[in-house]
Design a protein around this motif. Structure first.
Motif, PDB file in Angstrom:
ATOM      1  N   LYS A  92     -60.973  36.801-108.994  1.00  0.00           N
ATOM      2  CA  LYS A  92     -61.512  36.696-107.637  1.00  0.00           C
ATOM      3  C   LYS A  92     -60.428  36.949-106.589  1.00  0.00           C
ATOM      4  N   GLY A  93     -60.898  37.081-105.339  1.00  0.00           N
ATOM      5  CA  GLY A  93     -60.027  37.117-104.170  1.00  0.00           C
ATOM      6  C   GLY A  93     -59.896  35.720-103.601  1.00  0.00           C
ATOM      7  N   PRO A  94     -59.702  35.589-102.315  1.00  0.00           N
ATOM      8  CA  PRO A  94     -59.541  36.662-101.325  1.00  0.00           C
ATOM      9  C   PRO A  94     -58.252  37.451-101.556  1.00  0.00           C
ATOM     10  N   TYR A  95     -58.145  38.568-100.854  1.00  0.00           N
ATOM     11  CA  TYR A  95     -57.019  39.474-101.051  1.00  0.00           C
ATOM     12  C   TYR A  95     -56.117  39.417 -99.817  1.00  0.00           C
ATOM     13  N   TYR A  96     -54.861  39.046-100.068  1.00  0.00           N
ATOM     14  CA  TYR A  96     -53.945  38.800 -98.949  1.00  0.00           C
ATOM     15  C   TYR A  96     -52.576  39.387 -99.258  1.00  0.00           C
TER      16      TYR A  96
ATOM     17  N   SER B 249     -63.414  37.295 -99.691  1.00  0.00           N
ATOM     18  CA  SER B 249     -62.816  37.139 -98.362  1.00  0.00           C
ATOM     19  C   SER B 249     -62.467  35.684 -98.088  1.00  0.00           C
ATOM     20  N   PHE B 250     -61.598  35.485 -97.111  1.00  0.00           N
ATOM     21  CA  PHE B 250     -61.454  34.160 -96.535  1.00  0.00           C
ATOM     22  C   PHE B 250     -62.733  33.837 -95.767  1.00  0.00           C
ATOM     23  N   LEU B 251     -63.072  32.560 -95.720  1.00  0.00           N
ATOM     24  CA  LEU B 251     -64.271  32.134 -95.011  1.00  0.00           C
ATOM     25  C   LEU B 251     -63.880  31.164 -93.895  1.00  0.00           C
TER      26      LEU B 251
ATOM     27  N   ALA C  34     -60.378  48.233 -96.626  1.00  0.00           N
ATOM     28  CA  ALA C  34     -60.726  47.594 -97.903  1.00  0.00           C
ATOM     29  C   ALA C  34     -61.022  46.108 -97.753  1.00  0.00           C
ATOM     30  N   GLY C  35     -60.958  45.596 -96.508  1.00  0.00           N
ATOM     31  CA  GLY C  35     -61.260  44.190 -96.274  1.00  0.00           C
ATOM     32  C   GLY C  35     -60.143  43.242 -96.640  1.00  0.00           C
ATOM     33  N   ILE C  36     -58.939  43.772 -96.858  1.00  0.00           N
ATOM     34  CA  ILE C  36     -57.795  42.952 -97.265  1.00  0.00           C
ATOM     35  C   ILE C  36     -57.155  42.333 -96.033  1.00  0.00           C
TER      36      ILE C  36
END
Length: 607
Positions: free
Chosen positions: A248-252, A32-34, A286-288
């Motif tokens: 890795k992500g984050p996924y965008y 994720s983005f933090l 999915a947290g994207i």
């Protein structure tokens, strides 16, 4: 009590501003983005500052919050900010820094896309026309002239916007370099130069690239976050980003398309809300993170629409409305799609967070029939001519947009075919001041059979730039006007006078009373009085083709081929009392009346 209520409201607003104004951190986690070290799911919607009246920016952002968005995405448009080489403009509707600051005041983060190529269904993909006058310049390349102009531009953008990044106490979370570059090229050295230019311009926070899934490998610069466009299958989104980002992500999803745009002569595009609400649900579950293109399209006013063109399809200039079938319609009102998306987003809000109420629709009015009582032939407003043996392009004339009138005198008394080689893009042909036909690049028309009367004949050809190509390999073949030669009856027509008619403003036009028109393009003027203002739509379905100005504002092009049959007139540009209207009409010079509607017509084609 009223005074106390005002104090509480002011305190609440200041608390919202201060929440974002504090220095925050925004970093990449593995999934994720933090934001300040905690997972943050970006739910963003694209909205372009020049497509919305400046006075309405804040209201549109309040609606973004009401749908559940926490972020706004916008391109930055080079051709608006440097319309002529070395002359920069960040005033009025071009004040992009103010746009970002208003977003902060409304509690919204911003994703910035100063690219410098934007596509966006925008004239020349955002590039200023004058780049084509730099000998040897190649956009989107390491060619030195291009890099010199690009570097100069991005430094000016940096002065405006770099201080507003999150790592400097602002609300810009990330900045995108280039734009879907993989659909154009694959030069990683060029992408690295982009990164270098951005950093030197002060963009020292998170940078990322975005590309459609099939082109992501070519357009991604290793070391930066790769975002994907046009994909919303969560498994596929995660796989393609993992494959290009060390697993890795984050996924965008940098451009998620819940809708689509229109071009002249083709049916209006709509996308069912329910179909895409379920896609949105699966992506958010999915947290994207996501940026919907568009959340609010608005209007491409003036002459700033682009065009598509490739080897399979004809030239396709886009319409003035950028309604896009987006969640927020062209006038900035919530649609059923907005409400369905809001229902989905509510499911993924942090515990205890409630969305603001949806603002009521803006008031609308129907303007009664307006009579245009003054008239002026285009042939009577010609400026000083430039002469040349062969036709000069818009670029040769140092003209960006609008129209050029080409005039020559030829020998009559014969029949033959008039041929305009490489017409770009639309021509009204006149013989001795009367229209005898039109030619349309969309339809691959470049020739017209003529029978000329005897004697010396004045041949006038009024050529309209219908929008430079904004996507694909033909970006460098974007000159406008008559770009090669003119032939009549097999012989080249020479000795031309060129008259520039950019219609950047209407200052100095001296109208007379309407009379029987000569049969050539005209400019008409009228007025109307209002007791109250509201959004409205001008009905152009009985007119031919042209441009409308109200109170000096260029509302865009109209063309009865459709699908757009109205022009949106925002309440912000109307006033109680007297209002002026001016119309440039190319095809129906005897029309003298226009009426208003309280809703748009965007889905009617005419033969």
């Amino acid at each position: 009590m009223k005074f106390k209520h005002l104090i509480l409201s002011a305190t609440l607003i200041l608390n919202v501003i201060n929440t974002i104004a504090q220095t925050h951190t925004f970093t990449l986690g593995d999934e994720s983005f933090l934001l300040d070290g905690k997972p943050f799911q970006m739910i963003s919607g694209e909205m372009h500052y020049p497509r919305v009246p400046r006075q309405a920016w804040r209201a549109r952002m309040k609606l973004a919050k009401a749908m559940g968005l926490n972020t706004i995405g916008t391109y930055v448009f080079w051709n608006l900010h440097e319309p002529q080489k070395g002359k920069f403009d960040f005033t009025g509707n071009n004040d992009v820094a103010e746009f970002v600051k208003i977003a902060r005041e409304e509690g919204l983060w911003v994703i910035l896309r100063p690219s410098p190529y934007v596509c966006a269904e925008w004239e020349f993909g955002g590039y200023p026309y004058w780049l084509q006058n730099e000998t040897g310049l190649e956009v989107r390349s390491k060619e030195p002239r291009y890099l010199k102009e690009y570097e100069s531009y991005i430094k000016e953008i940096g002065k405006q916007l770099a201080p507003l990044q999150i790592n400097h106490g602002g609300n810009i979370l990330m900045v995108q370099i280039e734009n879907e570059y993989g659909s154009y090229g694959s030069d990683k050295e060029y992408l690295a130069i982009n990164q270098k230019f951005f950093k030197e311009a002060g963009f020292d926070g998170l940078l990322y690239t975005c590309d459609p899934a099939p082109d992501l490998v070519k357009g991604h610069l290793p070391g930066l976050l790769p975002a994907v466009n046009g994909l919303d299958n969560p498994t596929k989104v995660k796989k393609i980003i993992n494959d290009n980002h060390d697993g890795k992500g984050p996924y965008y999803i940098a451009e998620w398309y819940p809708a689509w745009f229109d071009w002249w002569g083709t049916k209006h595009h709509t996308v069912p809300a329910q179909q895409y609400a379920s896609h949105l649900d699966s992506v958010l579950a999915a947290g994207i993170s996501i940026n919907m293109y568009m959340f609010h399209g608005g209007t491409t006013r003036g002459f700033m629409n682009g065009a598509n063109y490739n080897d399979q399809n004809p030239y396709e200039p886009q319409i003035s409305s950028y309604d896009y079938d987006a969640p927020l319609d062209e006038a900035g009102n919530a649609t059923p799609k907005f409400m369905k998306f809001r229902e989905v987003i509510q499911k993924y809000l942090p515990v205890g967070v409630k969305l603001p109420a949806v603002p009521a629709a803006k008031p609308t009015i129907s303007i009664p029939a307006i009579r245009l009582t003054q008239s002026l032939s285009v042939l009577n407003i010609l400026p000083t001519a430039k002469t040349n043996p062969t036709p000069l392009t818009f670029e040769d004339l140092h003209q960006d947009y609008g129209f050029v009138l080409y005039q020559s005198v030829i020998e009559g008394g014969k029949t033959g075919v008039l041929k305009l080689q490489q017409l770009r893009d639309y021509a009204v042909v006149m013989v001795n001041g009367k229209t005898v036909g039109t030619l349309d690049r969309r339809l691959n028309q470049d020739s017209l059979a003529l029978t000329l009367p005897a004697g010396k004949i004045t041949l006038d050809i009024l050529v309209e730039n219908l929008g430079r190509i904004n996507f694909g390999k033909y970006l460098l073949q974007n000159k406008k006007g008559i770009t090669q030669k003119v032939l009549f009856a097999g012989e080249e027509v020479r000795q031309w006078k060129m008259y520039s008619l950019p219609f950047a403003n209407l200052n100095g036009l001296k109208f007379g009373a309407v009379k029987h028109d000569s049969g050539s393009p005209v400019i008409k003027k009228g007025g109307f009085n209002l007791n109250k203002v509201g959004d409205t739509y001008l009905n152009l379905s009985h007119w031919g083709k042209g441009v409308v100005w109200v109170n000096g504002h260029n509302l865009g092009r109209y063309w009865n081929v459709g699908p757009q049959q109205t022009l949106y007139l925002p309440l912000e540009w109307l006033k109680k009392g007297h209002n002026d209207i001016v119309m440039l009409e190319l095809l129906k010079p005897n029309q003298n009346k226009i009426d208003g509607l309280n809703k748009p017509v965007l889905d009617q084609l005419q033969p």
